[in-house]
Scaffold this motif. Structure first.
Motif, PDB file in Angstrom:
ATOM      1  N   ARG A  81       0.810  -1.220   0.000  1.00  0.00           N
ATOM      2  CA  ARG A  81       0.000   0.000   0.000  1.00  0.00           C
ATOM      3  C   ARG A  81       0.842   1.268   0.000  1.00  0.00           C
ATOM      4  N   PHE A  82       2.134   1.127   0.213  1.00  0.00           N
ATOM      5  CA  PHE A  82       3.001   2.296   0.358  1.00  0.00           C
ATOM      6  C   PHE A  82       3.160   3.045  -0.954  1.00  0.00           C
ATOM      7  N   GLN A  83       3.061   4.383  -0.875  1.00  0.00           N
ATOM      8  CA  GLN A  83       3.335   5.266  -1.999  1.00  0.00           C
ATOM      9  C   GLN A  83       4.302   6.349  -1.531  1.00  0.00           C
ATOM     10  N   PRO A  84       5.491   6.463  -2.165  1.00  0.00           N
ATOM     11  CA  PRO A  84       6.455   7.475  -1.707  1.00  0.00           C
ATOM     12  C   PRO A  84       5.967   8.890  -1.992  1.00  0.00           C
ATOM     13  N   ASN A  85       6.309   9.806  -1.085  1.00  0.00           N
ATOM     14  CA  ASN A  85       6.008  11.206  -1.351  1.00  0.00           C
ATOM     15  C   ASN A  85       7.130  11.805  -2.202  1.00  0.00           C
ATOM     16  N   ARG A  86       7.052  13.086  -2.479  1.00  0.00           N
ATOM     17  CA  ARG A  86       8.022  13.701  -3.381  1.00  0.00           C
ATOM     18  C   ARG A  86       9.435  13.661  -2.808  1.00  0.00           C
ATOM     19  N   SER A  87       9.548  13.942  -1.530  1.00  0.00           N
ATOM     20  CA  SER A  87      10.869  13.913  -0.897  1.00  0.00           C
ATOM     21  C   SER A  87      11.481  12.510  -0.966  1.00  0.00           C
ATOM     22  N   GLN A  88      10.684  11.503  -0.737  1.00  0.00           N
ATOM     23  CA  GLN A  88      11.176  10.124  -0.803  1.00  0.00           C
ATOM     24  C   GLN A  88      11.507   9.720  -2.231  1.00  0.00           C
ATOM     25  N   LEU A 204       6.364 -10.450   1.090  1.00  0.00           N
ATOM     26  CA  LEU A 204       6.105 -10.276   2.510  1.00  0.00           C
ATOM     27  C   LEU A 204       5.356  -8.959   2.709  1.00  0.00           C
ATOM     28  N   PRO A 205       4.293  -8.942   3.485  1.00  0.00           N
ATOM     29  CA  PRO A 205       3.428  -7.755   3.519  1.00  0.00           C
ATOM     30  C   PRO A 205       3.939  -6.566   4.317  1.00  0.00           C
ATOM     31  N   HIS A 206       4.802  -6.777   5.324  1.00  0.00           N
ATOM     32  CA  HIS A 206       5.095  -5.685   6.250  1.00  0.00           C
ATOM     33  C   HIS A 206       6.596  -5.434   6.405  1.00  0.00           C
ATOM     34  N   PHE A 225       6.186   8.246   6.699  1.00  0.00           N
ATOM     35  CA  PHE A 225       6.011   7.222   5.666  1.00  0.00           C
ATOM     36  C   PHE A 225       4.546   6.840   5.526  1.00  0.00           C
ATOM     37  N   ASP A 226       4.144   6.666   4.290  1.00  0.00           N
ATOM     38  CA  ASP A 226       2.776   6.302   3.950  1.00  0.00           C
ATOM     39  C   ASP A 226       2.480   4.858   4.380  1.00  0.00           C
ATOM     40  N   ALA A 227       1.180   4.537   4.477  1.00  0.00           N
ATOM     41  CA  ALA A 227       0.722   3.174   4.791  1.00  0.00           C
ATOM     42  C   ALA A 227       1.285   2.678   6.119  1.00  0.00           C
ATOM     43  N   LEU A 228       1.425   3.600   7.076  1.00  0.00           N
ATOM     44  CA  LEU A 228       1.994   3.249   8.370  1.00  0.00           C
ATOM     45  C   LEU A 228       0.905   2.674   9.277  1.00  0.00           C
ATOM     46  N   GLU A 229       1.256   1.599   9.965  1.00  0.00           N
ATOM     47  CA  GLU A 229       0.363   0.969  10.935  1.00  0.00           C
ATOM     48  C   GLU A 229       1.037   0.987  12.299  1.00  0.00           C
ATOM     49  N   ALA A 230       0.224   1.110  13.354  1.00  0.00           N
ATOM     50  CA  ALA A 230       0.743   1.170  14.722  1.00  0.00           C
ATOM     51  C   ALA A 230       0.049   0.122  15.578  1.00  0.00           C
ATOM     52  N   VAL A 235      -3.729  -3.920  19.095  1.00  0.00           N
ATOM     53  CA  VAL A 235      -4.247  -4.149  17.746  1.00  0.00           C
ATOM     54  C   VAL A 235      -3.430  -3.337  16.746  1.00  0.00           C
ATOM     55  N   TRP A 236      -3.027  -3.976  15.641  1.00  0.00           N
ATOM     56  CA  TRP A 236      -2.384  -3.246  14.555  1.00  0.00           C
ATOM     57  C   TRP A 236      -3.462  -2.522  13.764  1.00  0.00           C
ATOM     58  N   GLN A 237      -3.307  -1.209  13.615  1.00  0.00           N
ATOM     59  CA  GLN A 237      -4.309  -0.387  12.944  1.00  0.00           C
ATOM     60  C   GLN A 237      -3.626   0.767  12.232  1.00  0.00           C
ATOM     61  N   ALA A 238      -4.343   1.389  11.313  1.00  0.00           N
ATOM     62  CA  ALA A 238      -3.788   2.531  10.587  1.00  0.00           C
ATOM     63  C   ALA A 238      -3.318   3.582  11.587  1.00  0.00           C
ATOM     64  N   TYR A 239      -2.126   4.071  11.371  1.00  0.00           N
ATOM     65  CA  TYR A 239      -1.536   5.039  12.295  1.00  0.00           C
ATOM     66  C   TYR A 239      -2.259   6.375  12.227  1.00  0.00           C
ATOM     67  N   GLN A 240      -2.581   6.910  13.397  1.00  0.00           N
ATOM     68  CA  GLN A 240      -3.179   8.233  13.503  1.00  0.00           C
ATOM     69  C   GLN A 240      -2.285   9.079  14.401  1.00  0.00           C
ATOM     70  N   PRO A 241      -1.669  10.132  13.855  1.00  0.00           N
ATOM     71  CA  PRO A 241      -0.799  10.958  14.698  1.00  0.00           C
ATOM     72  C   PRO A 241      -1.605  11.654  15.780  1.00  0.00           C
ATOM     73  N   PRO A 242      -1.011  11.818  16.958  1.00  0.00           N
ATOM     74  CA  PRO A 242      -1.724  12.520  18.024  1.00  0.00           C
ATOM     75  C   PRO A 242      -1.893  13.988  17.697  1.00  0.00           C
ATOM     76  N   ASP A 243      -2.817  14.637  18.351  1.00  0.00           N
ATOM     77  CA  ASP A 243      -3.055  16.061  18.144  1.00  0.00           C
ATOM     78  C   ASP A 243      -1.782  16.848  18.371  1.00  0.00           C
ATOM     79  N   GLY A 244      -1.489  17.758  17.445  1.00  0.00           N
ATOM     80  CA  GLY A 244      -0.309  18.597  17.573  1.00  0.00           C
ATOM     81  C   GLY A 244       0.919  18.045  16.871  1.00  0.00           C
TER      82      GLY A 244
END
Length: 245
Positions: A81-88, A204-206, A225-230, A235-244
């Motif tokens: 699922r990973f897609q690099p951004n412009r910097s990457q 390998l998926p991860h 990095f895109d497609a990051l899971e935490a 539970v492994w789930q889509a990463y959501q950065p904390p507020d701020g």
């Protein structure tokens, strides 16, 4: 949900270390939970431990076990699922001339010298900048699981070395060190992109990156990095950065 009771660990024991100064947040005290004995942690068992948030340093398998701090977040990238951004994308292009060679896990004097230079520039006074050959070998070249070494060269010049574990469901990035004296490089970013490519080559998926720590500059880059899971609440789930963040 991944719980310790689900793991094939009936012969392992787990203990908490004594408190020690945190390596990443200087104002905090850390503790670790350690899995023993090391010789029983084979590739299959270690794969399950990593899924439960453990990492290893040499034959030492651990995860954070701090009573009042939850700063260390286990993270992995879903390779397909990973897609690099412009910097990457620029990092990939910048270092596209590097050639990678997979090698057995053994001591190479040239690698050790690069490691010493990397530690002396990037981690001055961190303790590892004084590692002798025995300490280096214990940290990076001792493994009871499926581990391989990758060296990256630009023409004949050694630029970077990575230690990588192969798990049942992915690769685990153990440690990477690189030439610290070249300006304008993005070796660390390029290395993660290479490891993601290697995950796909091996079907390998991860790609497991260890711990994301927002308050540590050296560990916060993983959030970019895109497609990051935490691993959160077991539970492994889509990463959501904390507020701020």
């Amino acid at each position: 949900m991944t719980s310790m009771n689900d793991l094939p660990l009936n012969k392992l024991q787990f203990y908490a270390t004594a408190p020690y100064p945190c390596s990443y947040l200087s104002d905090r005290i850390a503790r670790s939970q350690v899995a023993t004995p090391a010789h029983l942690i084979d590739a299959r068992v270690y794969s399950r431990l990593v899924q439960a948030g453990f990492r290893r340093s040499g034959a030492f398998t651990y995860r954070p076990h701090c009573e009042t701090c939850q700063a260390c977040i286990p993270v992995r990238i879903h390779a397909d699922r990973f897609q690099p951004n412009r910097s990457q994308q620029r990092a990939r292009k910048r270092h596209g001339a590097l050639s990678a060679q997979v090698l057995p896990l053994r001591f190479h004097p040239e690698h050790y010298e690069l490691y010493r230079r990397y530690q002396s520039v990037r981690h001055t006074s961190g303790g590892m900048d004084q590692d002798n050959q025995e300490q280096y070998s214990h940290f990076l070249l001792q493994s009871h699981v499926r581990t391989f070494l990758v060296e990256f060269r630009e023409r004949s010049e050694l630029r970077m070395v990575s230690i990588i574990d192969e798990l049942q469901d992915g690769l685990s990035s153990v440690y990477t060190f690189f030439d610290p004296d070249l300006p304008g490089t993005s070796f660390g970013v390029y290395n993660i992109l290479w490891q993601l490519d290697e995950c796909r080559r091996r079907k390998l998926p991860h790609l497991y990156l260890g711990y994301l720590i927002h308050e540590s500059r050296k560990m916060a880059y993983k959030a970019g990095f895109d497609a990051l899971e935490a691993l959160q609440d077991g539970v492994w789930q889509a990463y959501q950065p904390p507020d701020g963040c």
